[in-house]
Design an enzyme around this catalytic site. Structure first.
Site, PDB file in Angstrom:
ATOM      1  N   SER A  62       0.764  -1.196  -0.150  1.00 50.97           N
ATOM      2  CA  SER A  62      -0.167  -0.020   0.091  1.00 50.97           C
ATOM      3  C   SER A  62       0.835   1.452  -0.002  1.00 50.97           C
ATOM      4  O   SER A  62       0.348   2.214  -0.026  1.00 50.97           O
ATOM      5  CB  SER A  62      -0.942   0.072   1.391  1.00 50.97           C
ATOM      6  OG  SER A  62      -2.156  -0.746   1.021  1.00 50.97           O
ATOM      7  N   TYR A 157     -10.635   1.799   6.012  1.00 55.66           N
ATOM      8  CA  TYR A 157      -9.485   1.571   4.909  1.00 55.66           C
ATOM      9  C   TYR A 157     -10.095   0.748   3.878  1.00 55.66           C
ATOM     10  O   TYR A 157     -10.856  -0.128   3.838  1.00 55.66           O
ATOM     11  CB  TYR A 157      -8.397   0.667   5.584  1.00 55.66           C
ATOM     12  CG  TYR A 157      -7.125   0.748   4.707  1.00 55.66           C
ATOM     13  CD1 TYR A 157      -6.164   1.723   4.987  1.00 55.66           C
ATOM     14  CD2 TYR A 157      -6.986  -0.154   3.645  1.00 55.66           C
ATOM     15  CE1 TYR A 157      -4.942   2.076   4.299  1.00 55.66           C
ATOM     16  CE2 TYR A 157      -5.598   0.084   3.173  1.00 55.66           C
ATOM     17  CZ  TYR A 157      -4.585   0.880   3.319  1.00 55.66           C
ATOM     18  OH  TYR A 157      -3.427   0.874   2.583  1.00 55.66           O
ATOM     19  N   ASN A 159      -8.923  -0.442  -0.219  1.00 53.36           N
ATOM     20  CA  ASN A 159      -8.235  -0.913  -1.367  1.00 53.36           C
ATOM     21  C   ASN A 159      -8.906  -0.470  -2.703  1.00 53.36           C
ATOM     22  O   ASN A 159      -8.477  -0.006  -3.459  1.00 53.36           O
ATOM     23  CB  ASN A 159      -7.291  -2.262  -1.456  1.00 53.36           C
ATOM     24  CG  ASN A 159      -6.595  -2.208  -0.323  1.00 53.36           C
ATOM     25  OD1 ASN A 159      -5.627  -1.532  -0.269  1.00 53.36           O
ATOM     26  ND2 ASN A 159      -6.825  -3.188   0.753  1.00 53.36           N
ATOM     27  N   GLY A 296       2.794  -0.494   4.206  1.00 53.20           N
ATOM     28  CA  GLY A 296       1.987  -1.349   3.397  1.00 53.20           C
ATOM     29  C   GLY A 296       2.468  -2.878   3.582  1.00 53.20           C
ATOM     30  O   GLY A 296       3.443  -3.222   3.736  1.00 53.20           O
TER      31      GLY A 296
END
Length: 357
Positions: A62, A157, A159, A296
């Protein structure tokens, strides 16, 4: 530039601390001004004896998001997009109720969209690790789920949000996400040991091997198709390149002051010492100092890259392990806070022949 490899330094604990206990291997680059220290711990391969190369390549997970956010904010500075633009304007029909979700909400994790990686099954990942995924497929998997909350009412969070931002970059520029990251960030900075997701299927040598444990057996995932992570987490880099990138970002080489202020405007997170910005985080250390950067995790690899405000002191670490369990980044940073020291160099820091922490 003075370089110490595997030698004594106040930062020598960094690679060792994250390389002990359940960790199998780690590497680090620590910088103070123009001086640099590299260190590593552990072996590069399971049951192997080759040590981890401190200058090796690794999957950054990340930390990719900071590159994505940088390109988005460059487009904001060019007045080609606005942070308050709805997703529907740039990706019509792709996201249900996309007219109620803004680009800002994608960047700061307040979109409410389902996080597609929550659904990943390790056996499926292992079976399909060389499959090429399109961003559209990834978004479709995510939007089969109901939103977690109404846009702008909470933070979680996500993605999926950064997969969408990669698609916005492609739509606005008429070029691929990979092309824009290379054109706008990597080439201008002379960064040559960083790979965009489309070129990141195989890690160049040297590299430490990452593993997934499937059915009780370790599976080497140093090679797999990074398209499943894309603009959310698909890049490959080195500690030196990440330090170069963050130094450029924090000292104004990549964003104008107005856009940098947007990136560094933080909101509270679930960790009291962590503020979430746009593709970047601020961690407040026990002594009250703040560092900026990103962490990440991806299959077999964990990375964190954090820096004082003007990047005078910088630390990037990559870890490979078998368990997937790890200390939370802000807690780890609190434990090694002394390496960041004062932002402004003291006279002792400028003494020749020293690497200071």
């Amino acid at each position: 530039m003075r370089t110490c490899r595997h030698g004594p330094s106040p930062s020598s604990a960094d690679a060792g601390q994250v390389g002990r206990r359940r960790r199998r291997g780690a590497l680090a680059e620590f910088r103070v001004g123009d001086r640099v220290w590299h260190g590593s711990s552990g072996s590069a391969e399971l049951r192997g004896t080759l040590p981890v190369d401190a200058g090796g390549w690794f999957r950054i997970g990340s930390v990719t998001k900071t590159f994505t956010a940088t390109v988005i904010l460059q487009l904001v500075g060019e007045r080609r997009i606005r942070l308050d633009d709805p997703v529907e304007r740039w990706l019509p029909g792709l996201v249900p109720d996309g007219d109620g979700i803004t680009l800002r909400q994608l960047l700061d994790f307040t979109s409410g969209l389902h996080n597609y990686t929550d659904d990943l099954d390790l056996a499926e990942v292992a079976r399909d690790r060389f499959r090429r995924w399109t961003p559209q497929e990834i978004v479709a998997r995510a939007t089969r789920h109901a939103p977690r909350f109404a846009p702008g009412t909470s933070r979680a969070y996500c993605n999926t949000s950064y997969i969408l931002l990669g698609m916005v970059i492609a739509k606005v520029t008429g070029a691929t996400y990979d092309t824009e990251v290379e054109r706008r960030v990597l080439r201008p900075l002379g960064i040559r040991r960083t790979l965009v997701p489309g070129a990141a299927d195989v890690l160049p040598e040297p590299h430490a091997h990452g593993y997934l444990v499937i059915g009780g057996r370790p599976l080497d995932v140093a090679a797999y198709d990074a398209s499943h992570a894309g603009a959310a987490g698909g890049m490959v880099s080195t500690a030196g390149d990440l330090n170069r990138f963050f130094r450029a970002l924090l000292t104004g080489e990549l964003l104008r002051p107005a856009e940098m202020r947007l990136m560094q405007t933080v909101v509270p997170t679930t960790a009291p010492t962590v503020g979430g910005g746009l593709g970047i985080a601020r961690v407040t250390l026990p002594n009250g100092a703040a560092v900026w950067g990103k962490d990440g995790g991806t299959f077999g690899y964990y990375t964190f890259s954090f820096h004082t405000a003007q990047a005078y002191r910088q630390l990037t670490v990559s870890v490979t392990d078998l368990t997937g369990a790890r200390t939370r980044t802000h807690e780890l940073l609190a434990g090694i806070a002394e390496v960041f020291g004062p932002e402004v160099p003291a006279a002792a820091d400028l003494a020749p022949g020293r690497v200071t922490g």
